[in-house]
Design a protein around this motif. Structure first.
Motif, PDB file in Angstrom:
ATOM      1  N   GLY A 198       9.932  91.895 -55.871  1.00  0.00           N
ATOM      2  CA  GLY A 198       9.861  90.211 -55.443  1.00  0.00           C
ATOM      3  C   GLY A 198       9.129  90.510 -54.234  1.00  0.00           C
ATOM      4  N   GLU A 199       9.633  89.561 -53.236  1.00  0.00           N
ATOM      5  CA  GLU A 199       8.576  88.845 -52.249  1.00  0.00           C
ATOM      6  C   GLU A 199       9.293  89.494 -50.860  1.00  0.00           C
ATOM      7  OE1 GLU A 199       6.273  84.589 -53.178  1.00  0.00           O
ATOM      8  OE2 GLU A 199       8.655  84.838 -52.604  1.00  0.00           O
ATOM      9  N   LEU A 200       9.005  89.808 -50.115  1.00  0.00           N
ATOM     10  CA  LEU A 200       8.896  89.944 -48.297  1.00  0.00           C
ATOM     11  C   LEU A 200       8.662  88.863 -48.050  1.00  0.00           C
ATOM     12  CD1 LEU A 200       7.874  93.151 -47.642  1.00  0.00           C
ATOM     13  CD2 LEU A 200      10.123  92.608 -48.014  1.00  0.00           C
ATOM     14  N   VAL A 201       9.725  88.273 -46.938  1.00  0.00           N
ATOM     15  CA  VAL A 201       9.339  86.557 -46.612  1.00  0.00           C
ATOM     16  C   VAL A 201       9.940  87.146 -45.100  1.00  0.00           C
ATOM     17  CG1 VAL A 201      10.504  84.097 -46.160  1.00  0.00           C
ATOM     18  CG2 VAL A 201      10.470  85.391 -48.434  1.00  0.00           C
ATOM     19  N   ILE A 202       8.891  87.196 -44.309  1.00  0.00           N
ATOM     20  CA  ILE A 202       9.208  87.602 -42.540  1.00  0.00           C
ATOM     21  C   ILE A 202       8.567  85.727 -42.260  1.00  0.00           C
ATOM     22  CG2 ILE A 202       7.988  88.468 -40.474  1.00  0.00           C
ATOM     23  CD1 ILE A 202       6.705  90.406 -42.764  1.00  0.00           C
ATOM     24  N   GLY A 203       9.408  86.040 -41.138  1.00  0.00           N
ATOM     25  CA  GLY A 203       9.677  84.681 -40.158  1.00  0.00           C
ATOM     26  C   GLY A 203       9.514  85.205 -38.491  1.00  0.00           C
ATOM     27  N   VAL A 204       8.647  84.380 -37.501  1.00  0.00           N
ATOM     28  CA  VAL A 204       8.736  84.933 -36.380  1.00  0.00           C
ATOM     29  C   VAL A 204       8.877  83.240 -35.725  1.00  0.00           C
ATOM     30  CG1 VAL A 204       8.152  85.968 -34.531  1.00  0.00           C
ATOM     31  CG2 VAL A 204       7.874  86.838 -36.410  1.00  0.00           C
ATOM     32  N   PRO A 205      10.293  82.780 -35.195  1.00  0.00           N
ATOM     33  CA  PRO A 205      11.631  84.038 -34.955  1.00  0.00           C
ATOM     34  C   PRO A 205      12.533  84.109 -36.037  1.00  0.00           C
ATOM     35  CG  PRO A 205      11.643  81.851 -33.367  1.00  0.00           C
ATOM     36  CD  PRO A 205      10.166  81.002 -34.379  1.00  0.00           C
ATOM     37  N   LEU A 206      12.545  82.663 -36.684  1.00  0.00           N
ATOM     38  CA  LEU A 206      13.241  83.093 -38.055  1.00  0.00           C
ATOM     39  C   LEU A 206      12.197  82.494 -39.069  1.00  0.00           C
ATOM     40  CD1 LEU A 206      16.843  81.397 -36.374  1.00  0.00           C
ATOM     41  CD2 LEU A 206      15.854  83.557 -37.693  1.00  0.00           C
ATOM     42  N   ILE A 207      12.249  82.566 -40.519  1.00  0.00           N
ATOM     43  CA  ILE A 207      12.111  82.220 -41.696  1.00  0.00           C
ATOM     44  C   ILE A 207      12.813  80.770 -42.198  1.00  0.00           C
ATOM     45  CG2 ILE A 207      12.020  81.822 -44.135  1.00  0.00           C
ATOM     46  CD1 ILE A 207      12.881  85.173 -43.870  1.00  0.00           C
ATOM     47  N   THR A 208      11.251  80.291 -42.103  1.00  0.00           N
ATOM     48  CA  THR A 208      12.012  78.584 -42.062  1.00  0.00           C
ATOM     49  C   THR A 208      11.332  77.915 -43.291  1.00  0.00           C
ATOM     50  OG1 THR A 208       9.475  77.947 -41.306  1.00  0.00           O
ATOM     51  CG2 THR A 208      11.222  77.828 -39.678  1.00  0.00           C
ATOM     52  N   GLY A 209      12.665  76.795 -44.223  1.00  0.00           N
ATOM     53  CA  GLY A 209      12.750  77.017 -45.387  1.00  0.00           C
ATOM     54  C   GLY A 209      13.226  77.561 -46.209  1.00  0.00           C
ATOM     55  N   ASP A 210      13.422  77.169 -47.725  1.00  0.00           N
ATOM     56  CA  ASP A 210      13.806  77.483 -48.269  1.00  0.00           C
ATOM     57  C   ASP A 210      13.341  79.404 -48.828  1.00  0.00           C
ATOM     58  OD1 ASP A 210      15.310  78.404 -50.633  1.00  0.00           O
ATOM     59  OD2 ASP A 210      14.278  77.454 -51.941  1.00  0.00           O
TER      60      ASP A 210
END
Length: 94
Positions: free
Chosen positions: A77-89
């Protein structure tokens, strides 16, 4: 008046060979703060001294979240990276 603004970003991608959530965390010299795993999504929240922003999660400072989301076909599947957090679905296929 001066308005203090703080930015954020979220990226999602299919991981290349050798790319993993742990590899990104190592590159950022990040310390794991929280984790979540429901069998389909593994999400880990970190604090990295290499990033300038941080927010509070409960009583802990955090500034990076990495999720590995498995697809319905069962692949990595996918990697999802958020700075400072993942936003949304961050479910696979969005």
């Amino acid at each position: 008046e001066e308005v203090p603004l703080k930015g954020s970003f979220t990226v999602r991608a299919m991981p290349a060979a050798g790319a993993s959530a742990k590899a990104f965390a190592r590159l950022a010299a990040a310390k794991q703060i929280e984790s979540y795993d429901d069998g389909n999504t593994r999400s880990v929240t970190y604090l990295s001294p290499k990033l300038r922003s941080e927010i509070m999660s409960g009583t802990q400072s955090v500034n990076m979240q990495i999720a590995q989301v498995h697809s319905m076909s069962g692949d990595e599947g996918e990697l999802v990276i958020g700075v400072p957090l993942i936003t949304g679905d961050y479910s696979a296929g969005n």
